[in-house]
Write a protein that holds these residues in place. Structure first.
Motif, short mmCIF file in Angstrom:
data_model
loop_
_atom_site.label_atom_id
_atom_site.label_comp_id
_atom_site.label_asym_id
_atom_site.label_seq_id
_atom_site.Cartn_x
_atom_site.Cartn_y
_atom_site.Cartn_z
N ILE A 4 -6.26 -2.03 -6.39
CA ILE A 4 -7.24 -1.44 -5.48
C ILE A 4 -6.90 0.04 -5.35
N LEU A 5 -7.90 0.88 -5.38
CA LEU A 5 -7.67 2.32 -5.22
C LEU A 5 -8.61 2.83 -4.12
N VAL A 6 -8.00 3.57 -3.19
CA VAL A 6 -8.77 4.07 -2.05
C VAL A 6 -8.92 5.58 -2.18
N CYS A 7 -10.15 6.08 -2.02
CA CYS A 7 -10.34 7.53 -2.08
C CYS A 7 -11.32 7.98 -1.00
N ALA A 8 -11.28 9.27 -0.69
CA ALA A 8 -12.17 9.88 0.31
C ALA A 8 -12.04 11.40 0.12
N LYS A 9 -11.92 12.15 1.18
CA LYS A 9 -11.64 13.60 1.15
C LYS A 9 -12.24 14.34 -0.06
N GLY A 10 -11.46 14.53 -1.11
CA GLY A 10 -11.89 15.31 -2.28
C GLY A 10 -13.08 14.72 -3.01
N LEU A 11 -13.44 13.47 -2.67
CA LEU A 11 -14.60 12.82 -3.28
C LEU A 11 -15.88 13.63 -3.04
N ALA A 64 -3.37 1.59 -4.11
CA ALA A 64 -3.01 3.02 -4.19
C ALA A 64 -3.91 3.79 -3.23
N ASP A 65 -3.31 4.41 -2.24
CA ASP A 65 -4.10 5.25 -1.32
C ASP A 65 -4.13 6.66 -1.91
N GLU A 66 -5.21 6.94 -2.64
CA GLU A 66 -5.35 8.26 -3.31
C GLU A 66 -6.32 9.16 -2.53
N VAL A 67 -6.33 8.97 -1.21
CA VAL A 67 -7.24 9.78 -0.38
C VAL A 67 -6.92 11.28 -0.53
N VAL A 68 -5.64 11.61 -0.61
CA VAL A 68 -5.25 13.02 -0.80
C VAL A 68 -5.11 13.36 -2.29
N THR A 69 -4.49 12.47 -3.05
CA THR A 69 -4.15 12.83 -4.44
C THR A 69 -5.35 12.72 -5.40
N GLY A 70 -6.40 12.02 -4.99
CA GLY A 70 -7.56 11.87 -5.87
C GLY A 70 -8.37 13.16 -5.98
N PHE A 71 -9.15 13.25 -7.03
CA PHE A 71 -10.09 14.36 -7.25
C PHE A 71 -9.41 15.72 -7.38
N GLY A 72 -8.30 15.71 -8.13
CA GLY A 72 -7.81 16.97 -8.67
C GLY A 72 -6.61 17.63 -8.03
N ARG A 73 -6.17 17.15 -6.87
CA ARG A 73 -5.07 17.88 -6.21
C ARG A 73 -3.81 17.91 -7.07
N LEU A 74 -3.63 16.88 -7.91
CA LEU A 74 -2.48 16.88 -8.82
C LEU A 74 -2.93 17.06 -10.28
N GLY A 75 -4.10 17.66 -10.44
CA GLY A 75 -4.58 17.96 -11.80
C GLY A 75 -5.15 16.76 -12.53
N GLU A 76 -5.44 15.68 -11.82
CA GLU A 76 -6.02 14.47 -12.42
C GLU A 76 -7.11 13.95 -11.49
N ILE A 132 0.85 -1.20 0.00
CA ILE A 132 0.00 0.00 0.00
C ILE A 132 0.88 1.24 0.00
N ALA A 133 0.53 2.22 -0.84
CA ALA A 133 1.33 3.45 -0.90
C ALA A 133 0.48 4.62 -1.39
N GLU A 134 0.82 5.80 -0.85
CA GLU A 134 0.26 7.05 -1.40
C GLU A 134 1.15 7.45 -2.58
N PRO A 135 0.59 7.96 -3.66
CA PRO A 135 1.43 8.40 -4.79
C PRO A 135 2.47 9.45 -4.37
N ILE A 136 2.02 10.46 -3.59
CA ILE A 136 2.95 11.36 -2.89
C ILE A 136 2.51 11.29 -1.44
N MET A 137 3.45 11.07 -0.52
CA MET A 137 3.04 10.98 0.88
C MET A 137 2.58 12.34 1.37
N GLY A 138 1.37 12.39 1.92
CA GLY A 138 0.81 13.67 2.33
C GLY A 138 1.18 14.02 3.77
N ALA A 139 0.46 13.40 4.71
CA ALA A 139 0.64 13.77 6.11
C ALA A 139 2.07 13.51 6.60
N GLY A 140 2.79 12.60 5.93
CA GLY A 140 4.19 12.35 6.29
C GLY A 140 5.09 13.54 5.95
#
Ligand code: PLP
Length: 457
Positions: A284-291, A258-270, A224-232
């Motif tokens: 498996i892709l995980v999302c929340a927040k920007g959803l 892929a933990d895209e909880v932060v990176t999903g829904f536009g934060r990186l323009g995608e 499991i990994a975030e594309p870019i680590m956020g809170a870290g």
């Protein structure tokens, strides 16, 4: 009977709430900063201060605060049908429509959606699904999950165990450790002296391979990994890292989450970044927040056709898929998510992020002129700033000086909210930020760092 004194929200909060990630001693002294209203890029506190929100609430208010059409959508759904149970063969219209929309936006064949109440519950669900999947395949030993130091995956029991941030572990039992193992974070700023990015990437991939061998490939189920680590601390991996980690997973019959909880829904323009920016398609892709842009809680765990095909068989005679939450596919949350996605599409917010994100990253580089700024990095509207005692050696500042905390306060006095994380500052503004507001954010950070430096002289 005496009538109690009317209490302020500040006093009620201080008396009763267990705030996340809070030092209770400092909290008893200071209490909370009470935010009362929010509009667009700004929040307003109970003292009437209007502050530029440099962190989108908490990486989530992607479309900005206080949208009337979000309120109208939510109100309408409450009046149409606010809740009915989602178990078995019962569903609701927004949950079904959002499912189809997420399958359309997601990479590859991530066509099957398990709804949750946020990111932590979506990561917990991902792990349960992985375990269930390998059980259904008859690979009952293939259960271990590899995560990363400094990764953040949430605060429910399993998500907290997936999380690799050292400071979150003190005083808590570590129940997940028999099946969760952490490898090094991927952080270009921490790359050893004299190594190229490619050397560093090779090293991380070798470490991953070695860990799989140590645990036994037949025992390791997923990474499991975030594309870019956020809170870290907005930690950025070397080019090619995710794709190579994915290839190692495939080689060992492992799943990539892929933990895209932060990176999903536009934060990186995608909509999602795994495939478009990093060149791999997660299982498996995980999302929340920007959803839902934080207008109402919702998370989702998306799984591939292949995983679905495997788990969509009864596990025993008369067996059913025995997992689900009361608020799975909550109609109000799903209606809000659909409206949020419609707004992102209609206003061309992804395109805006690609333009303004470049400007944000470029103007933030000016912070490197300050003597205690060791690194400024990120992508689009995710920015991390490392404060150091010595730029050349990257020696850390004395923690007791609380540099990032003081810079945070300085920014607040300048009318801007940023987020301190150890000796780092992270910024993740709403995606509707203008170039002028980028300047305001970076200017406030620069001024506050200068004040901190002056206070040390
Ligand atoms: N995953 C990532 C990458 C996150 O940043 C977070 C929260 O910050 C979570 C999971 C947990 O999400 P939640 O707080 O909604 O449970």
């Amino acid at each position: 009977m005496s009538v109690p004194e009317p209490q302020t929200a500040w006093a009620q909060d201080r008396a009763h709430l267990l705030h996340p990630y809070t030092d209770f001693a400092a909290f008893a002294e200071e209490g909370s900063h009470v935010i009362e209203r929010a509009q667009g890029m700004h929040v307003i506190d109970t003292e009437g201060n209007r502050l530029l929100d440099g962190i989108a609430g908490l990486w989530c208010v992607n479309i900005g605060h206080g949208r009337e059409e979000m309120a109208e959508t939510i109100a309408k759904q409450v009046m149409d049908m606010q809740y009915y149970n989602p178990f078995g063969h019962s569903t609701n219209v927004p949950a079904a429509q959002l499912g189809a929309k997420l399958a359309e936006l997601a990479p590859g064949d991530l066509n099957h959606i398990y709804y949750t109440c946020g990111g932590s519950t979506a990561n917990d669900a991902a792990v349960r699904l992985v375990h269930y999947y390998f059980d259904m395949k008859g690979q009952h030993r293939k259960k271990k999950i590899i995560s990363r130091q400094n990764g953040y995956h949430g605060a429910t029991y399993v998500a907290a165990s997936l999380t690799g941030i050292h400071g979150t572990k003190y005083g808590f039992d570590r129940i997940g450790e028999e099946f969760i193992s952490h490898v090094s974070e991927a952080n270009l700023y921490a790359k050893p002296e004299g190594w190229s990015d490619a050397d560093y990437c090779d090293h991380l991939v070798r470490e991953f391979e070695a860990r799989i061998q140590q645990l036994g490939p037949d025992n390791v189920a997923a990474f499991i990994a975030e594309p870019i680590m956020g809170a870290g601390g907005v930690l950025v991996a070397p080019a090619g890292y995710h794709k190579r980690m994915y290839e190692v997973c495939k080689h060992h019959g492992m799943l990539y989450i892929a933990d895209e909880v932060v990176t999903g829904f536009g934060r990186l323009g995608e909509w999602f970044t795994s495939e478009t920016l990093y060149g791999y398609t997660p299982d498996i892709l995980v999302c929340a927040k920007g959803l839902t842009s934080g207008y109402i809680p919702l998370g989702a765990t998306l799984i591939s056709d292949e995983i679905y095909g495997t788990i969509a068989k009864p596990q025993c005679e008369g067996g059913v898929f025995s997992m689900g939450l009361t608020y799975f596919g909550h109609p109000v949350a799903c209606a809000a998510a659909l409206k949020n996605i419609e707004i992102i599409e209609r206003e061309g917010i992804l395109d805006h992020v690609r333009t303004v994100g470049r400007y944000f990253q470029e103007s933030a580089q000016s912070l490197l002129n300050l003597p205690i700024v060791g690194d400024v990095r990120g992508s689009h509207l995710m920015l991390g700033i490392d404060l150091v005692a010595d730029k050349a050696s990257k020696a850390p500042l004395d923690l007791s000086e609380q540099a990032a905390g003081k810079v945070f306060k300085g920014c607040m006095e300048r009318g801007v909210i940023v987020r301190p994380v150890g000796d780092r500052l992270v910024l993740s503004p709403p995606l509707i930020i203008s170039k002028e507001q980028c300047d305001e954010l970076i200017g406030a950070v620069a001024g506050s760092i200068q004040d901190f430096i002056a206070s040390q002289e």
